[in-house]
Design a protein around this motif. Structure first.
Motif, mmCIF file in Angstrom:
data_model
loop_
_atom_site.group_PDB
_atom_site.id
_atom_site.type_symbol
_atom_site.label_atom_id
_atom_site.label_comp_id
_atom_site.label_asym_id
_atom_site.label_seq_id
_atom_site.Cartn_x
_atom_site.Cartn_y
_atom_site.Cartn_z
ATOM 1 N N UNK A 274 -11.081 3.238 -5.153
ATOM 2 C CA UNK A 274 -11.582 4.584 -4.862
ATOM 3 C C UNK A 274 -10.535 5.657 -5.180
ATOM 4 N N UNK A 275 -9.312 5.232 -5.414
ATOM 5 C CA UNK A 275 -8.262 6.215 -5.706
ATOM 6 C C UNK A 275 -7.613 6.776 -4.449
ATOM 7 N N UNK A 276 -7.973 6.261 -3.279
ATOM 8 C CA UNK A 276 -7.400 6.759 -2.026
ATOM 9 C C UNK A 276 -5.892 6.483 -1.980
ATOM 10 N N UNK A 277 -5.531 5.240 -2.307
ATOM 11 C CA UNK A 277 -4.112 4.866 -2.371
ATOM 12 C C UNK A 277 -3.849 4.101 -3.659
ATOM 13 N N UNK A 278 -2.608 4.157 -4.115
ATOM 14 C CA UNK A 278 -2.244 3.448 -5.345
ATOM 15 C C UNK A 278 -1.774 2.022 -5.055
ATOM 16 N N UNK A 279 -0.990 1.854 -4.015
ATOM 17 C CA UNK A 279 -0.422 0.536 -3.699
ATOM 18 C C UNK A 279 -0.653 0.184 -2.236
ATOM 19 N N UNK A 280 -1.450 -0.854 -2.035
ATOM 20 C CA UNK A 280 -1.761 -1.297 -0.675
ATOM 21 C C UNK A 280 -1.247 -2.727 -0.508
ATOM 22 N N UNK A 281 -0.605 -2.982 0.621
ATOM 23 C CA UNK A 281 -0.121 -4.342 0.914
ATOM 24 C C UNK A 281 -0.950 -4.911 2.063
ATOM 25 N N UNK A 314 2.140 -11.870 2.249
ATOM 26 C CA UNK A 314 1.864 -10.479 1.865
ATOM 27 C C UNK A 314 1.299 -10.470 0.448
ATOM 28 N N UNK A 315 0.273 -9.670 0.216
ATOM 29 C CA UNK A 315 -0.324 -9.549 -1.117
ATOM 30 C C UNK A 315 -0.320 -8.081 -1.510
ATOM 31 N N UNK A 316 0.132 -7.804 -2.714
ATOM 32 C CA UNK A 316 0.214 -6.424 -3.231
ATOM 33 C C UNK A 316 -1.013 -6.149 -4.095
ATOM 34 N N UNK A 317 -1.815 -5.192 -3.644
ATOM 35 C CA UNK A 317 -2.988 -4.771 -4.415
ATOM 36 C C UNK A 317 -2.666 -3.402 -5.028
#
Lengths: 514, 43, 107
Positions: A274-281, A314-317
């Motif tokens: 959605x473009x809300x955040x660039x990097x979510x863990x 931990x997974x980096x999306x």
């Protein structure tokens, strides 16, 4: 823009004394049967740190041995030592208990955790030598207190931290009356937070994300932190991000028993898309309560207590980079309120419904990663080989649908699954342990489609009799980065020009009609 | 003689086997009164 | 067996009379089926729960055993359970259940 899996980390903490002191099977036994044979013999079945490191499933978990390699070793695996075993792997590490106590102390913001002076002197250098421990964490370590102070804390309803019989630390209660702030709850929460932090540190180290890049952290463990006015208020995610030095991140906790990590991953992928955040863990620490959960059965079978590790991951999306595997958000599986609890209804909702929507069959998924519990833990307890049972259920549904024949079930299990290798830490084995290996297999073209399935026993909370589950597919990246939802300036000009032309034409034709 | 018809049934299901509510549905179809249904979890 | 479940089984057996209560289990393995069956007949073999030393002798079956399966509505069994017959080792489960029943069931 699609969301991709940019990296993953997996950590274990060897915690034999926490198994004895804090695992609920053991704490329950001390209440109902304080003089039992089980409690007397427990100590003889604990593994050394070296044995826990050399244990095949643990080496798979941290990235030193591909899960399919487990098939070459006869079960049970606890009798086999992996020759090339190491503390560190390409996804993480197996941390010894003593060093983990330092991390617990570093995670304490309220002077609730005290370590003994002599213990600090003995083990501080080892903890400080860790390649992932940061200065921020090192600077939080105290010099330690006298042993008498620890005894005093225990007398005031504190919980002890032990190395064998030696008391080396203590956790105070944070309130005289509030059970949500008892030393027992605080210890569980601090262990969850510290193992979560360790996973985040390894994600930085192994996946190469810079701490400042992380926008959002989602904790998907199974503990609750708060006080008596908001027992599950939260927030493990932000608390852990702080210690890991993710200064630009905020975060939130998701809960759903063992299904929580897969829920969290679909939420994270949606936030990025959605473009809300660039990097979510998406990350979680582990549980002391489940240490030695099936210990009675393990001792009955005269085997070591293999449920002696706390897990974390931990997974980096992140945003589509044209390279990393994509999370397919168009075809997620979900068990709904109306699905029902029968195994065929569950597997239909989680596996065959999303596949059908994508125009695919059960056999089109190369590898399924359902619940990846290590069978050494579950088989002696009569719970069977959980990943194999899940693969069999998927195959059996295939038989019902006429895609497979009954005689093909075992072949299907072998071809479309990998052996279970994760500790029975609830949310930890649920689908996510294979994401690290799965990402690599998709990157190098070894497989084409992976399905991650998480299931949760909501009924254990006594609020509903319902079950839960969610699933998603991981797909190879074709290298075409699509911008969705955002039109470029040129595109916008074209769209406006075309609609104006259309409007003018329609006016013209209306004039002619009149 | 029937085992279930008219009897009181307790269903002890398994999360990785057959869950309680599925057992309950079967028992009720046989004319039993299911007084308690639960699902156990080993993981 | 879960301690709370043991407590409920004990309560219902005392309240309704053990001859009137049938326990149906859905475990995935023979050994787990036998453990649950033993708990509600001979008593809790793990000495942990309220059924420790309490021999209720209840009638107990696994939901996939023929004796009870024959009494279920076929379509409901098909929908709710049948797929699991391909997943579990039913022969082992039946053998272990029969052994427990022959030793400990009183009704």
């Amino acid at each position: 823009m699609n969301s991709v899996v940019k990296g993953a980390s997996y950590v274990l903490v060897h915690a034999p004394d926490m198994l004895v002191k804090n695992g609920t099977t053991q704490t329950t036994e001390r209440i109902v049967n304080p003089n039992s044979e089980y409690l007397k013999t427990l100590g003889k079945h604990l593994r050394s740190y070296d044995d826990a490191v050399a244990y095949l499933p643990n080496q798979v978990y941290i990235g030193n041995l591909d899960p399919v390699e487990l098939r070459k070793h006869e079960q049970p695996w606890y009798g086999t030592k992996f020759e090339d075993a190491a503390r560190y792997g390409r996804f993480g590490e197996i941390m010894p208990q003593a060093e983990f106590y330092f991390l617990i102390q570093a995670c304490d913001e309220f002077e609730l955790v005290r370590l003994e002076k002599g213990f600090v002197g003995e083990y501080k250098d080892a903890f400080f030598a860790s390649p992932v421990v940061t200065d921020l964490i090192r600077n939080r370590i105290h010099d330690g207190v006298d042993a008498e102070q620890l005894e005093k804390i225990l007398k005031e309803d504190g919980e002890g931290l032990y190395l064998g019989d030696r008391l080396v630390g203590a956790v105070k209660k944070a309130h005289d009356v509030d059970l949500a702030l008892s030393s027992h709850v605080l210890l569980e929460n601090l262990v969850s937070k510290a193992s979560h932090v360790l996973s985040l540190l390894h994600l930085v180290d192994k996946a190469g994300i810079s701490p400042a890049e992380v926008d959002y952290v989602i904790d998907c463990s199974e503990e609750a932190c708060g006080d008596m006015n908001q027992r599950g208020g939260g927030n493990f995610a932000k608390a852990s991000a702080e210690i890991a030095g993710f200064s630009n991140a905020t975060g939130i906790d998701t809960r759903g028993f063992c299904a929580s990590p897969v829920h969290a991953l679909t939420i994270a992928a949606s936030l990025v898309k959605a473009g809300t955040y660039k990097n979510v863990v998406v990350s979680a620490g582990g549980s002391t309560a489940k240490l030695g959960m099936n210990g009675k059965d393990h001792i009955k079978k005269d085997m070591p207590l293999v449920e002696d590790v706390i897990g974390g991951f931990a997974v980096w999306i992140g945003e589509d980079d044209g390279k990393n595997p994509i999370i397919d958000l168009d075809h997620v599986g979900r068990h709904t309120v109306g699905t029902g609890s029968s195994p065929q209804a569950v597997i239909t909702s989680l596996v065959s419904d999303p596949l059908q929507k994508a125009g695919l069959k059960i056999t089109d998924i190369d590898i399924y990663s359902p619940e990846m519990q290590n069978p050494d833990c579950t088989k002696p307890a009569g719970a069977g080989d959980v990943p194999v049972a899940n693969l069999k259920m998927i195959a059996a549904l295939g038989v019902k649908q006429g895609i497979l024949e009954r005689k093909d079930i075992n072949d299907f299990v072998e071809k479309h699954g990998v052996p279970g290798f994760a500790p029975t830490q609830g949310h930890i084995p649920s689908g996510v342990p294979f994401i690290g290996y799965g990402r690599e297999a998709l990157l190098n073209g070894a497989v084409n489609r992976i399905m991650i399935v998480g299931k949760g026993s909501l009924f254990l909370g006594r609020l509903t009799n319902l079950f839960d589950g969610v699933s998603f597919m991981m797909l190879p990246n074709e290298g075409k980065v699509e911008e969705t939802g955002k039109a470029s300036g040129e595109e916008l000009r074209k769209i406006v020009a075309e609609s104006l032309r259309g409007f003018a034409k329609s006016l013209l034709s209306e004039d002619q009609d009149e | 003689m029937s085992i279930l018809n008219g009897k009181t049934v307790i269903a002890i299901g398994d999360r990785d086997g057959i869950p309680g509510p599925a057992i309950q549905a079967c028992a009720e179809s046989a004319g039993a009164n299911v007084i308690f249904s639960s699902t156990e979890c080993f993981v | 067996m879960d301690l709370e479940n043991q407590r409920r089984v004990k309560e219902f057996a005392e309240q309704l009379g053990p001859e009137n209560v049938v326990v149906l289990i859905g475990a995935s393995e023979g050994s787990a089926s036998a453990l649950a069956a033993e708990t509600v007949t001979a008593g809790d073999p793990t000495y942990a729960g309220p059924l420790t030393g309490v021999s209720l002798g209840l009638q107990v079956y696994h939901v996939c055993e023929d004796a009870v399966k024959a009494e279920f509505d076929e379509a409901i069994y098909e929908d709710q359970v049948s797929m699991m017959e391909m997943v579990i080792d039913l022969d082992d489960i039946v053998e272990q259940m029969e052994s427990i029943r022959s030793q400990f069931t009183k009704y």
